[in-house]
Design an enzyme around this catalytic site. Structure first.
Site, PDB file in Angstrom:
ATOM      1  N   ASP A 187      13.588   5.005  11.437  1.00 29.43           N
ATOM      2  CA  ASP A 187      12.635   4.172  12.167  1.00 29.43           C
ATOM      3  C   ASP A 187      11.512   5.052  12.724  1.00 29.43           C
ATOM      4  OD1 ASP A 187      11.254   2.521  13.922  1.00 29.43           O
ATOM      5  OD2 ASP A 187      13.038   1.793  14.964  1.00 29.43           O
TER       6      ASP A 187
ATOM      7  N   ASP B 169      11.025   4.041   4.445  1.00 31.03           N
ATOM      8  CA  ASP B 169      10.892   2.601   4.674  1.00 31.03           C
ATOM      9  C   ASP B 169      12.154   2.104   5.363  1.00 31.03           C
ATOM     10  OD1 ASP B 169       8.879   0.274   3.468  1.00 31.03           O
ATOM     11  OD2 ASP B 169      10.893  -0.455   3.949  1.00 31.03           O
TER      12      ASP B 169
ATOM     13  N   ASN C 202       1.700   4.855   7.365  1.00 35.92           N
ATOM     14  CA  ASN C 202       1.348   3.556   6.806  1.00 35.92           C
ATOM     15  C   ASN C 202       2.199   2.416   7.350  1.00 35.92           C
ATOM     16  OD1 ASN C 202       0.245   1.729   4.510  1.00 35.92           O
ATOM     17  ND2 ASN C 202       2.448   1.709   4.139  1.00 35.92           N
TER      18      ASN C 202
ATOM     19  N   LYS D 223      -4.769  -1.062  15.973  1.00 35.96           N
ATOM     20  CA  LYS D 223      -5.530  -0.389  14.926  1.00 35.96           C
ATOM     21  C   LYS D 223      -6.773   0.309  15.487  1.00 35.96           C
ATOM     22  CE  LYS D 223      -2.926  -1.202  11.385  1.00 35.96           C
ATOM     23  NZ  LYS D 223      -2.155  -0.073  10.807  1.00 35.96           N
TER      24      LYS D 223
ATOM     25  N   LEU E  48       0.812  -1.205   0.000  1.00 30.05           N
ATOM     26  CA  LEU E  48       0.000   0.000   0.000  1.00 30.05           C
ATOM     27  C   LEU E  48       0.850   1.262   0.000  1.00 30.05           C
ATOM     28  CD1 LEU E  48      -2.762  -1.121   2.518  1.00 30.05           C
ATOM     29  CD2 LEU E  48      -3.169  -0.412   0.149  1.00 30.05           C
TER      30      LEU E  48
ATOM     31  N   TYR F   9      -2.613  -6.650  17.022  1.00 33.62           N
ATOM     32  CA  TYR F   9      -2.824  -5.833  15.820  1.00 33.62           C
ATOM     33  C   TYR F   9      -4.178  -5.120  15.885  1.00 33.62           C
ATOM     34  CZ  TYR F   9      -3.258  -4.787  10.795  1.00 33.62           C
ATOM     35  OH  TYR F   9      -3.417  -4.167   9.580  1.00 33.62           O
TER      36      TYR F   9
END
Length: 304
Positions: free
Chosen positions: A75, A39, A102, A177, A20, A173
């Site tokens: 990071d 990244d 993201n 979220k 994504l 997770y």
């Protein structure tokens, strides 16, 4: 030639080396944005060096297509690294207009098997990772606003259906979220005075994180519309980063293929008011009446 949606905008995209994030960075650049491609180069479980050079490869793609981008490998969970990511945008392009949070990974585990280290790692990359870069970006935008300069800034967070309704085997997770969805609401309420909007995505797309848990369901389509292609989510990200989205804030967008909707989140159900304290003996029938009266909740992923 149609005008580019994000012409002149400067956008940071974290976790943009694959999936994504990569799709977002490519679409933003195609729409005229200058992109900081962040990244760290880790794998789907956070293993170091698994995709080293991923940010640079995306930058090469953007530049080959005529766009503007720089790579950053800091990071997102590190406070000072978050400052460097923001400074990278300022040094490279002279400004900053949006942060797309993201970056993340999964450590899928049933709750009874989840270890403290796994729990902490997942919450750190998602929750702290959403905090550090955005906090430094907000410091920059707030200083500009206080100095009298106009601010039209964006924070785009990444929640998930797992956070909105839960997912079996993903307790850490899902918790992270869900926290991101709540964070988005608070950011929208607090930051509007500075010219900053905050929205979140709950994309349903094929990524490195979903390929293991939902590989069969999300497999690439050989013919016709590829419902789970990550590129399907990218145009919404570009629109949210643009000046056109200035009136939209505090929303969580759910996407799957060509379907888009707003999550209604937690909302009040019918109630019963006795106008006095309940006794424990009374509450069984009352709770059953409330359960019968409310709209049914969406099932937890993996239970239906």
């Amino acid at each position: 030639m149609m005008p580019q949606m994000c012409e002149g905008r400067v956008v940071i995209v974290t976790g943009a080396g694959n999936g994504l994030g990569r799709a977002y960075a490519l679409d933003l650049a195609a729409e005229g944005a200058c992109v900081v491609v962040n990244d760290l180069g880790v794998g789907t479980h956070g293993e170091s060096g698994a995709t080293k050079g991923a940010a640079e490869k995306v930058v090469d793609e953007i530049r080959a297509a005529g766009g503007r981008a720089v790579a950053n490998t800091d990071d997102v969970t590190d406070w000072e690294a978050g400052r460097r990511i923001v400074q990278c945008a300022l040094d490279s392009f002279g400004g900053l207009d949006a942060v797309v949070n993201n970056a993340g990974f999964v450590r899928d585990r049933m709750f009874v098997s989840c270890t403290p280290d796994e729990w902490d790692a997942v919450l750190r990359v998602h929750l702290r990772g959403h905090f550090c870069t955005s906090r430094h970006a907000v410091d920059h935008w707030r200083a500009r606003q206080k100095a009298g300069s106009p601010v039209d800034a964006r924070i785009i967070n990444t929640s998930s259906g797992a956070g909105l309704q839960g997912s079996v085997g993903q307790s850490a997770y899902s918790t992270a979220k869900a926290g991101i969805a709540a964070l988005t609401l608070v950011q929208a309420a607090e930051l509007a005075r500075y010219g900053i909007t905050a929205n979140a995505l709950a994309p349903n797309a094929r990524t490195r994180m979903t390929e293991t848990a939902f590989a069969a369901e999300m497999s690439r389509q050989e013919e016709g519309f590829d419902i789970y292609a990550p590129e399907n989510t990218a145009p919404l990200v570009s629109w949210l980063c643009s000046a056109q989205s200035a009136e939209v804030t505090g929303q969580v967008f759910e996407l799957k293929g060509g379907r888009i909707r707003l999550s209604q989140g937690w909302t009040d159900s019918p109630e019963i008011d006795k106008k006095a304290r309940w006794s424990a003996a009374e509450l069984g029938p009352i709770v059953r009446r409330l359960l019968d009266a409310r709209a049914p909740a969406k099932p937890v992923y993996g239970t239906a």
